[in-house]
Design an enzyme around this catalytic site. Sequence first.
Site, mmCIF file in Angstrom:
data_model
loop_
_atom_site.group_PDB
_atom_site.id
_atom_site.type_symbol
_atom_site.label_atom_id
_atom_site.label_comp_id
_atom_site.label_asym_id
_atom_site.label_seq_id
_atom_site.Cartn_x
_atom_site.Cartn_y
_atom_site.Cartn_z
ATOM 1 N N ALA A 154 0.834 -1.205 0.000
ATOM 2 C CA ALA A 154 0.000 0.000 0.000
ATOM 3 C C ALA A 154 0.866 1.252 0.000
ATOM 4 O O ALA A 154 1.166 1.827 1.048
ATOM 5 C CB ALA A 154 -0.944 -0.010 1.195
ATOM 6 N N LEU A 155 1.257 1.686 -1.204
ATOM 7 C CA LEU A 155 2.111 2.860 -1.370
ATOM 8 C C LEU A 155 1.398 3.966 -2.146
ATOM 9 O O LEU A 155 1.366 5.113 -1.719
ATOM 10 C CB LEU A 155 3.404 2.458 -2.075
ATOM 11 C CG LEU A 155 4.419 3.569 -2.369
ATOM 12 C CD1 LEU A 155 4.965 4.166 -1.069
ATOM 13 C CD2 LEU A 155 5.570 3.033 -3.227
ATOM 14 N N GLU A 196 -1.194 6.597 -3.867
ATOM 15 C CA GLU A 196 -2.323 7.369 -3.361
ATOM 16 C C GLU A 196 -2.961 8.161 -4.498
ATOM 17 O O GLU A 196 -2.375 8.259 -5.594
ATOM 18 C CB GLU A 196 -1.848 8.333 -2.261
ATOM 19 C CG GLU A 196 -1.302 7.641 -1.040
ATOM 20 C CD GLU A 196 -1.005 8.618 0.097
ATOM 21 O OE1 GLU A 196 -1.277 9.828 -0.071
ATOM 22 O OE2 GLU A 196 -0.522 8.163 1.144
ATOM 23 N N GLY A 240 1.268 8.786 -7.044
ATOM 24 C CA GLY A 240 1.525 7.516 -7.701
ATOM 25 C C GLY A 240 3.009 7.361 -7.959
ATOM 26 O O GLY A 240 3.735 6.735 -7.199
ATOM 27 N N TRP A 251 -5.189 1.546 -6.067
ATOM 28 C CA TRP A 251 -4.610 0.522 -6.935
ATOM 29 C C TRP A 251 -3.873 -0.556 -6.136
ATOM 30 O O TRP A 251 -2.761 -0.941 -6.483
ATOM 31 C CB TRP A 251 -3.674 1.145 -7.978
ATOM 32 C CG TRP A 251 -4.250 2.293 -8.720
ATOM 33 C CD1 TRP A 251 -3.831 3.592 -8.699
ATOM 34 C CD2 TRP A 251 -5.391 2.266 -9.579
ATOM 35 N NE1 TRP A 251 -4.629 4.380 -9.490
ATOM 36 C CE2 TRP A 251 -5.603 3.589 -10.047
ATOM 37 C CE3 TRP A 251 -6.270 1.263 -10.007
ATOM 38 C CZ2 TRP A 251 -6.630 3.928 -10.919
ATOM 39 C CZ3 TRP A 251 -7.297 1.603 -10.862
ATOM 40 C CH2 TRP A 251 -7.463 2.909 -11.311
ATOM 41 N N ARG A 290 10.401 -5.156 -9.584
ATOM 42 C CA ARG A 290 10.536 -4.963 -11.035
ATOM 43 C C ARG A 290 11.086 -6.208 -11.716
ATOM 44 O O ARG A 290 10.759 -6.480 -12.874
ATOM 45 C CB ARG A 290 11.406 -3.735 -11.307
ATOM 46 C CG ARG A 290 10.667 -2.450 -10.998
ATOM 47 C CD ARG A 290 11.533 -1.238 -10.806
ATOM 48 N NE ARG A 290 10.688 -0.114 -10.389
ATOM 49 C CZ ARG A 290 11.123 1.002 -9.851
ATOM 50 N NH1 ARG A 290 12.423 1.179 -9.655
ATOM 51 N NH2 ARG A 290 10.280 1.951 -9.490
ATOM 52 N N GLY A 309 -4.980 -12.671 -37.014
ATOM 53 C CA GLY A 309 -6.086 -11.929 -37.594
ATOM 54 C C GLY A 309 -7.279 -11.887 -36.652
ATOM 55 O O GLY A 309 -7.136 -11.755 -35.440
ATOM 56 N N GLU A 356 4.476 -1.047 -10.506
ATOM 57 C CA GLU A 356 5.870 -1.179 -10.050
ATOM 58 C C GLU A 356 6.778 -0.141 -10.704
ATOM 59 O O GLU A 356 7.972 -0.373 -10.907
ATOM 60 C CB GLU A 356 6.411 -2.590 -10.313
ATOM 61 C CG GLU A 356 5.619 -3.706 -9.683
ATOM 62 C CD GLU A 356 5.721 -3.735 -8.173
ATOM 63 O OE1 GLU A 356 6.658 -3.145 -7.621
ATOM 64 O OE2 GLU A 356 4.845 -4.351 -7.546
#
Length: 384
Positions: free
Chosen positions: A124-125, A127, A131, A156, A243, A339, A363
Amino acid sequence: MDFSPTDAQRAMQERARSFAQQVLAPRAATLDREGGFPHDNLSQAAAAGLFGINIPARLGGREAGVVAYSLAITETARACAATTVALCVTNMVGEVVAHFGNEDQRTHYVPRLCSGELTAGAFALSEPGAGSDPGAMRTRARQTDKGWVIDGSKLWITSGTDAGLFVVWARTNDAKGTRGISTFLVPGDTPGLIRGKPEHKMGLNGSTTTAIDFEGCEVGPEAMLGEQGRGFPVAMMALDGGRVGIASQALGVGLAATETARQYARDTRAGGEALAERQAVQWALADNATELDAARLLTVRAAWLKEHEQPFSRQASIAKVFTTERSFAACGRALEVMGMAGYDEAHAVERNLRDVRVTMIYEGTSEVQRIVIGRDIMRRFSGT
């Protein structure tokens, strides 16, 4: 120079491949259509030892290393990218606690993450206004006689609907920028932690993504992870490792789409010849093979550097930006080879294309990766 996996790395890769083929692949299309959180997939992933791949054995992990983790994530992403992103984040959360936590935090949380008891981990980083710029963070943690009270909102959050443990970043003082940000471990059942409704996304429909609100969320003093005011380095180290995982995920999706297109071109005839005989088709698949081989080498290089405790931040960013962008291009070419058949949900390629797009965003966006790489070049350029 030996590019061959060790026996232990190959064993983990084969374990993940078997799990992906037997469990994930048969469910992937239904999970994409119906959405929701992949409870059964993650429970079986934990039982298969795919949580805590790079976690010490004494904490319940496999202790297989970062290269093995990268190989495993590529295999699961070939079958189901949605389940794989939850795997990536849970492995990342486990590593963060194992590395930065004190002994009580490690022994209390990490084995429960590895076993699947906590269902999943969440990071949870981000906001609403923070971001790619964590320095704009507004979530705050206020110290009290009993510990800390957290107030604010996050956006997110992968697995936010069901995660059993959240690693949360919040301001603990008014210092500018990223100074004064601290890290907290917040169990999912903590009063004041409010889970939002799942977002309706373009892809990864079998992975829930939500907002999380903290309204007077009280945690004890033991909830702080690492030193007060030193949360930003925790986040950056976690993202560097994350990452590698996202590059591995994107690689698996690109490989899956390419294989589907290869089989279709081999089995489909038009104008009296197999599509595979046409130069345009061969060139498209050749470009995919070339670019994805390069992506694989860049990703494993970053994993190897991390595993051997060497600087890897630039290499992780290089791996992520190249692999995610080339995998997106590979999925696009695969659809073009097929296709209208590639545009139909009867084939996985259209899902692959939708799923892989977000790997260029989370990330750290491709633009952020170029900033990381560019700044490192300006500090010390090396062509190796």
